[in-house]
Structures are given as C-alpha cells and as structure tokens.
Design an enzyme around this catalytic site. Structure first.
Site, PDB file in Angstrom:
ATOM      1  N   HIS A 177     -10.114  21.919 -13.079  1.00 18.91           N
ATOM      2  CA  HIS A 177      -9.801  21.438 -11.863  1.00 18.91           C
ATOM      3  C   HIS A 177      -8.893  22.225 -11.278  1.00 18.91           C
ATOM      4  O   HIS A 177      -8.043  23.049 -11.952  1.00 18.91           O
ATOM      5  CB  HIS A 177      -9.675  20.011 -11.378  1.00 18.91           C
ATOM      6  N   ALA A 178      -8.611  22.427  -9.851  1.00 26.09           N
ATOM      7  CA  ALA A 178      -7.579  22.826  -9.038  1.00 26.09           C
ATOM      8  C   ALA A 178      -7.103  21.724  -8.200  1.00 26.09           C
ATOM      9  O   ALA A 178      -7.834  20.550  -8.068  1.00 26.09           O
ATOM     10  CB  ALA A 178      -7.854  24.198  -8.486  1.00 26.09           C
TER      11      ALA A 178
END
Length: 140
Positions: free
Chosen positions: A57-58
């Site tokens: 994820h970011a």
C-alpha cells in the site's frame, strides 16, 4: 539531524545516533528532532513467516519511519518515478517513507521486529491498497 528530512517528498535512509558504554547501546527517537514529524502512532511487525510479504500500500498523507530494532528485512519502494530495494538490518538505520511510496516488506529474518512510527492516526481512507489506484493518484 539532516533538516532536509523535514522537506523531502521521497523516501530516504538516515542513521539514528547510537549512545552507550560498556553496559550496552541506546538510541533515542524524538518527534521533530531526529524523526521529521510528530509521532501519532507506533506499531511493530514481528513473527512474520519466511516467504511472506507485507505492506502492499501507499498513503494519501501518512509519513512513516521504519526501523528494524531486531533482525532484518527488505523493503521494496515504488513512487512511480523510481523503484528501489532497501535492507533494514540495524536498529540505528531508519527509512523514511513518504505518502507516495508504495511499499512492500519481505525477507524477514525469524527474529525481525520492525518498528513503524507514523505521522497520523490510523484512518482506513488514508490507505491506497490497489496498485492501479496508486498509479492513478501519483503518476504525473
């Protein structure tokens, strides 16, 4: 402390000063001193089985600092302009993750304890968990 760490929008590695004497070592972590943001959340990852990858994820706004306080692991970083691998293998080595860093942690040693310091409290909507959505948000 490199004051540029407060201004960057790309991940970077920095060293945390080690103190100590014949009794042992000590490192100090302080918000807005050697950590370039106010720390609002702390968590750690441990007991990750061999071959498992974590992260994927970011963020929209959360900055993080990752420190392997025991053992080691690798981190894959992708900000759409560059991809790189970083090994965290010392409690004095810290990795700043900017929100635009898609990150995956892997190759955990059996004794790895990965400490994560975050600039924001947990909010599910801050996470970008789909890589195609990440590319939409951060590709220019």
């Amino acid at each position: 402390m490199d004051k540029n760490l407060f201004l960057q929008n790309e991940s970077s590695i920095f060293n945390i000063k080690e103190l100590g004497d014949e009794r042992g070592a000590l490192t100090v972590i302080e918000s807005m001193n050697n950590i370039p943001f106010d720390i609002k959340r702390v968590f750690y990852i441990y007991g990750t089985a061999s071959g498992i990858r974590r992260g994927f994820h970011a963020h929209h706004k959360t900055r993080q600092v990752l420190i392997s306080v025991a053992g080691k692991c690798k981190v894959h970083l992708d900000n759409t302009k560059r991809k790189k691998e970083v090994e965290l293998d010392s409690p004095t080595k810290a990795l700043i993750l900017e929100p635009n860093d898609w990150h995956e942690m892997y190759d955990f040693s059996p004794d790895c304890v990965l400490l994560v310091l975050a600039s924001e409290l947990y909010q599910a909507e801050d996470y970008i968990r789909n890589y195609d959505k990440f590319l939409e948000v951060y590709s220019v």
